[in-house]
Design a protein around this motif. Sequence first.
Motif, PDB file in Angstrom:
ATOM      1  N   TYR A 304      -1.917  -8.186   6.478  1.00 53.30           N
ATOM      2  CA  TYR A 304      -1.341  -7.047   7.199  1.00 53.30           C
ATOM      3  C   TYR A 304      -0.499  -7.472   8.409  1.00 53.30           C
ATOM      4  O   TYR A 304       0.091  -6.647   9.088  1.00 53.30           O
ATOM      5  CB  TYR A 304      -2.456  -6.101   7.659  1.00 53.30           C
ATOM      6  CG  TYR A 304      -3.307  -5.610   6.513  1.00 53.30           C
ATOM      7  CD1 TYR A 304      -2.810  -4.640   5.643  1.00 53.30           C
ATOM      8  CD2 TYR A 304      -4.579  -6.133   6.270  1.00 53.30           C
ATOM      9  CE1 TYR A 304      -3.562  -4.201   4.563  1.00 53.30           C
ATOM     10  CE2 TYR A 304      -5.340  -5.687   5.206  1.00 53.30           C
ATOM     11  CZ  TYR A 304      -4.828  -4.730   4.347  1.00 53.30           C
ATOM     12  OH  TYR A 304      -5.560  -4.291   3.283  1.00 53.30           O
ATOM     13  N   VAL A 306       2.359  -9.016   9.021  1.00 54.67           N
ATOM     14  CA  VAL A 306       3.796  -8.741   9.137  1.00 54.67           C
ATOM     15  C   VAL A 306       4.040  -7.265   9.423  1.00 54.67           C
ATOM     16  O   VAL A 306       4.855  -6.900  10.282  1.00 54.67           O
ATOM     17  CB  VAL A 306       4.552  -9.212   7.865  1.00 54.67           C
ATOM     18  CG1 VAL A 306       6.021  -8.801   7.920  1.00 54.67           C
ATOM     19  CG2 VAL A 306       4.443 -10.730   7.718  1.00 54.67           C
ATOM     20  N   ALA A 307       3.294  -6.394   8.742  1.00 58.10           N
ATOM     21  CA  ALA A 307       3.448  -4.953   8.977  1.00 58.10           C
ATOM     22  C   ALA A 307       3.047  -4.588  10.410  1.00 58.10           C
ATOM     23  O   ALA A 307       3.769  -3.867  11.111  1.00 58.10           O
ATOM     24  CB  ALA A 307       2.612  -4.171   7.971  1.00 58.10           C
ATOM     25  N   VAL A 308       1.913  -5.107  10.864  1.00 58.15           N
ATOM     26  CA  VAL A 308       1.443  -4.816  12.223  1.00 58.15           C
ATOM     27  C   VAL A 308       2.466  -5.308  13.245  1.00 58.15           C
ATOM     28  O   VAL A 308       2.874  -4.582  14.161  1.00 58.15           O
ATOM     29  CB  VAL A 308       0.077  -5.504  12.496  1.00 58.15           C
ATOM     30  CG1 VAL A 308      -0.286  -5.419  13.973  1.00 58.15           C
ATOM     31  CG2 VAL A 308      -1.013  -4.864  11.644  1.00 58.15           C
ATOM     32  N   TYR A 310       5.716  -6.016  12.970  1.00 58.22           N
ATOM     33  CA  TYR A 310       7.035  -5.374  13.045  1.00 58.22           C
ATOM     34  C   TYR A 310       6.959  -3.917  13.489  1.00 58.22           C
ATOM     35  O   TYR A 310       7.977  -3.327  13.812  1.00 58.22           O
ATOM     36  CB  TYR A 310       7.835  -5.584  11.752  1.00 58.22           C
ATOM     37  CG  TYR A 310       8.446  -6.965  11.773  1.00 58.22           C
ATOM     38  CD1 TYR A 310       9.617  -7.210  12.491  1.00 58.22           C
ATOM     39  CD2 TYR A 310       7.816  -8.049  11.181  1.00 58.22           C
ATOM     40  CE1 TYR A 310      10.154  -8.475  12.576  1.00 58.22           C
ATOM     41  CE2 TYR A 310       8.347  -9.324  11.258  1.00 58.22           C
ATOM     42  CZ  TYR A 310       9.524  -9.529  11.964  1.00 58.22           C
ATOM     43  OH  TYR A 310      10.050 -10.788  12.072  1.00 58.22           O
ATOM     44  N   TYR A 422      11.588 -11.219   7.507  1.00 58.24           N
ATOM     45  CA  TYR A 422      10.360 -10.941   8.262  1.00 58.24           C
ATOM     46  C   TYR A 422       9.164 -11.645   7.605  1.00 58.24           C
ATOM     47  O   TYR A 422       8.278 -12.139   8.285  1.00 58.24           O
ATOM     48  CB  TYR A 422      10.073  -9.435   8.334  1.00 58.24           C
ATOM     49  CG  TYR A 422      11.119  -8.609   9.054  1.00 58.24           C
ATOM     50  CD1 TYR A 422      12.139  -9.215   9.779  1.00 58.24           C
ATOM     51  CD2 TYR A 422      11.091  -7.218   9.016  1.00 58.24           C
ATOM     52  CE1 TYR A 422      13.104  -8.458  10.421  1.00 58.24           C
ATOM     53  CE2 TYR A 422      12.048  -6.455   9.663  1.00 58.24           C
ATOM     54  CZ  TYR A 422      13.059  -7.074  10.362  1.00 58.24           C
ATOM     55  OH  TYR A 422      13.998  -6.319  11.008  1.00 58.24           O
ATOM     56  N   LEU A 423       9.144 -11.673   6.275  1.00 59.57           N
ATOM     57  CA  LEU A 423       7.986 -12.240   5.581  1.00 59.57           C
ATOM     58  C   LEU A 423       7.875 -13.750   5.793  1.00 59.57           C
ATOM     59  O   LEU A 423       6.801 -14.334   5.610  1.00 59.57           O
ATOM     60  CB  LEU A 423       8.058 -11.905   4.085  1.00 59.57           C
ATOM     61  CG  LEU A 423       7.794 -10.422   3.752  1.00 59.57           C
ATOM     62  CD1 LEU A 423       8.117 -10.129   2.295  1.00 59.57           C
ATOM     63  CD2 LEU A 423       6.359 -10.029   4.060  1.00 59.57           C
TER      64      LEU A 423
ATOM     65  N   ILE B  31      11.413  -1.077   4.638  1.00 56.45           N
ATOM     66  CA  ILE B  31      10.466  -1.677   5.585  1.00 56.45           C
ATOM     67  C   ILE B  31       9.267  -0.744   5.807  1.00 56.45           C
ATOM     68  O   ILE B  31       8.122  -1.174   5.820  1.00 56.45           O
ATOM     69  CB  ILE B  31      11.182  -2.010   6.920  1.00 56.45           C
ATOM     70  CG1 ILE B  31      12.212  -3.125   6.698  1.00 56.45           C
ATOM     71  CG2 ILE B  31      10.183  -2.427   7.989  1.00 56.45           C
ATOM     72  CD1 ILE B  31      13.203  -3.316   7.838  1.00 56.45           C
ATOM     73  N   TYR B  34       6.901  -0.896   2.999  1.00 51.64           N
ATOM     74  CA  TYR B  34       6.077  -2.087   3.137  1.00 51.64           C
ATOM     75  C   TYR B  34       4.936  -1.842   4.141  1.00 51.64           C
ATOM     76  O   TYR B  34       3.803  -2.251   3.928  1.00 51.64           O
ATOM     77  CB  TYR B  34       6.949  -3.265   3.579  1.00 51.64           C
ATOM     78  CG  TYR B  34       6.152  -4.523   3.827  1.00 51.64           C
ATOM     79  CD1 TYR B  34       5.741  -5.325   2.769  1.00 51.64           C
ATOM     80  CD2 TYR B  34       5.789  -4.901   5.119  1.00 51.64           C
ATOM     81  CE1 TYR B  34       4.986  -6.464   2.981  1.00 51.64           C
ATOM     82  CE2 TYR B  34       5.044  -6.039   5.345  1.00 51.64           C
ATOM     83  CZ  TYR B  34       4.644  -6.824   4.278  1.00 51.64           C
ATOM     84  OH  TYR B  34       3.893  -7.946   4.490  1.00 51.64           O
ATOM     85  N   MET B  35       5.256  -1.150   5.230  1.00 48.49           N
ATOM     86  CA  MET B  35       4.252  -0.928   6.281  1.00 48.49           C
ATOM     87  C   MET B  35       3.137   0.010   5.837  1.00 48.49           C
ATOM     88  O   MET B  35       2.056   0.027   6.431  1.00 48.49           O
ATOM     89  CB  MET B  35       4.932  -0.403   7.542  1.00 48.49           C
ATOM     90  CG  MET B  35       5.676  -1.517   8.254  1.00 48.49           C
ATOM     91  SD  MET B  35       6.772  -0.918   9.501  1.00 48.49           S
ATOM     92  CE  MET B  35       7.300  -2.503  10.208  1.00 48.49           C
ATOM     93  N   GLN B  37       1.217  -0.251   3.580  1.00 47.36           N
ATOM     94  CA  GLN B  37       0.007  -0.959   3.154  1.00 47.36           C
ATOM     95  C   GLN B  37      -1.113  -0.862   4.191  1.00 47.36           C
ATOM     96  O   GLN B  37      -2.278  -1.011   3.852  1.00 47.36           O
ATOM     97  CB  GLN B  37       0.317  -2.418   2.847  1.00 47.36           C
ATOM     98  CG  GLN B  37       0.807  -3.193   4.064  1.00 47.36           C
ATOM     99  CD  GLN B  37       0.913  -4.677   3.780  1.00 47.36           C
ATOM    100  OE1 GLN B  37      -0.080  -5.327   3.479  1.00 47.36           O
ATOM    101  NE2 GLN B  37       2.119  -5.198   3.836  1.00 47.36           N
ATOM    102  N   LEU B  38      -0.750  -0.600   5.447  1.00 47.92           N
ATOM    103  CA  LEU B  38      -1.797  -0.466   6.474  1.00 47.92           C
ATOM    104  C   LEU B  38      -2.734   0.699   6.166  1.00 47.92           C
ATOM    105  O   LEU B  38      -3.893   0.705   6.594  1.00 47.92           O
ATOM    106  CB  LEU B  38      -1.171  -0.267   7.862  1.00 47.92           C
ATOM    107  CG  LEU B  38      -0.345  -1.428   8.425  1.00 47.92           C
ATOM    108  CD1 LEU B  38       0.154  -1.075   9.821  1.00 47.92           C
ATOM    109  CD2 LEU B  38      -1.177  -2.707   8.479  1.00 47.92           C
ATOM    110  N   LEU B  41      -6.325   0.362   4.872  1.00 52.81           N
ATOM    111  CA  LEU B  41      -7.446  -0.018   5.732  1.00 52.81           C
ATOM    112  C   LEU B  41      -8.044   1.208   6.407  1.00 52.81           C
ATOM    113  O   LEU B  41      -7.317   2.034   6.957  1.00 52.81           O
ATOM    114  CB  LEU B  41      -6.960  -0.969   6.827  1.00 52.81           C
ATOM    115  CG  LEU B  41      -6.735  -2.424   6.443  1.00 52.81           C
ATOM    116  CD1 LEU B  41      -6.079  -3.145   7.608  1.00 52.81           C
ATOM    117  CD2 LEU B  41      -8.059  -3.090   6.091  1.00 52.81           C
TER     118      LEU B  41
END
Lengths: 487, 92
Positions: A304, A306-308, A310, A422-423, B31, B34-35, B37-38, B41
């Motif tokens: 997680y 990269v998502a957190v 960015y 980013y990845l 993007i 992609y985010m 995915q959080l 959780l």
Amino acid sequence: MDLSKLTIHDLHELLIKKEVTSREITETLFQRIKEVDRKIQAYLLLTEEEAFRQAERIDHKIRQGERIGDLAGIPIALKDILCTKGIRTTCASKILANYIPFYDATVIQKLKREGVVFLGKLNMDEFAMGSSTENSGFQITRNPWNLERIPGGSSGGSAAAVASDECIAALGTDTGGSIRQPASCCGVVGMKPTYGRVSRYGLVAFASSLDQIGPITKDVTDCAIMMNAISGYDPLDSTSVPREVPDYKQFLIQEIKGIRIGIPKEYFIEGMDPEVEKSIWEAIELYRSLGAEIENISLPHTEYAVAVYYIICTAEASSNLARYDGVKYGFRSAEYEDLLEMYMQTRAKGFGQEVKRRIILGTYVLSAGYYEAYYRKASQVRTLMRSDFEEAFRKVDVILSPTAPTPAFRIGEKVDDPLQMYLSDIHTIPVNLAGIPAISIPCGFSKDGLPIGLQLMGRHFDEGTLLRVAYTFEQNTDFHLKKPNLS
Amino acid sequence: MRIDIEKVARLARIKLSEEEKLIFGNQLEQILTYMEQLNRLDTQGVEPTSHAIPIFNIFREDEVRPSIPREEVLGIAPSQEDGHFKVPRIIE
């Protein structure tokens, strides 16, 4: 003997033995810059006059028999994100193209007191946003090992200048890997200190809860010397931590028996270059043979990161970069009828594509109705990632991984695909989110001759153990002694 | 498309060209996907981290110190007059 190829500690020995002068060293460096910077394009600005004045001052001290410190008379260059009094500081952005600060960053003041000779300011991704230095508003810096490749980023100018012997050492900054990844790409040493170890006063802010200044050097000994000079509490940065700074040179010992090194399984990801993986496993075997205990560990929330990152870094950036409005300093567009249009035109013309993209993303994730879903959620997952590290450091002393999943990629390869770019930060980002220190050291080369970097991560304020473990590796290998051929 | 790119650009005070609106709109969409995915959780009850190193109550002595001279500050402004920053008229 080519003085430009030496380290801080080599040159210091020569200076105190009076075998060379700081002036001679400084001349050699400017000569070297003139020869190779056409190819590398690391420098945005040279400060020759002041450099020679400083060199003369140090030479005078030495002639008078005064004692000098480790860094006195040593030529060092600076990422152009650090404010230097009276010297243009651009962040590689058109919006700051003419910005001349009226104060020095705390780290600059500290290095001045040490008698450092500043050579100039180095290229970077605009406002430190990027992993390749291709986002500079001014020029493309090239990797000294292969001019068709990126030097890494955002401190690409710093890493390329150190690797090509255009300076003896450099300062960079690291928000999500911007010291370690370019150090890895260019085959040099780069350390991101614990958040709060080094004052951020005078560092132009990108993401304030993640940014940290650190050294890029030719070897681990020089890294310790630089850390000694820049670390410490600063009343001008309320996030710097009032905690004693050890003499980092005491950790330069070759002794790692009983040190527990953790290997996080989540860092060995799909898409990792096989040559990188091979070098890392060879390094692990070397550590094992030297007496370290190797343990498999898990950092379960790594996927997680990269998502957190960015979400958090763009949110902070959108707020920090609101200050560039064409009113107080920097560029102002000439095309406007009213104030709102002045802001909008100034920022449209002053910022590059990546900076605009991140400000817009950050504005979105903070905007009404989305804050909970993005920013708050990311900040909660950040807590889980911190806990992962706390848990891991109960079992091990340091954590080892590649610094980057691949060696330096080609210039232009990822510019049109920001998510892919980013990845590539997956191995370095978690360190900033957790605020822990980490170092990247050279650990091999690909078949094409590109450097590969090894990352060591440590507990908060335990830079000492990182230096010790890195130093031990360096003393048993010769990757750090290899030089790119630029003739 | 979940992003109203024009609205966000206005909030960010950045004028975008038509081409930028299109490119950024698509990239940001990708993007944000992609985010998402959080959301896998469960973070109920987890305290958010805004700062990796906990620091509280940083105080300093409240004493008079020299500040940066006004001329130096105004000296690097794009436009100034009579000791002030100058901007287009904002009050009709």
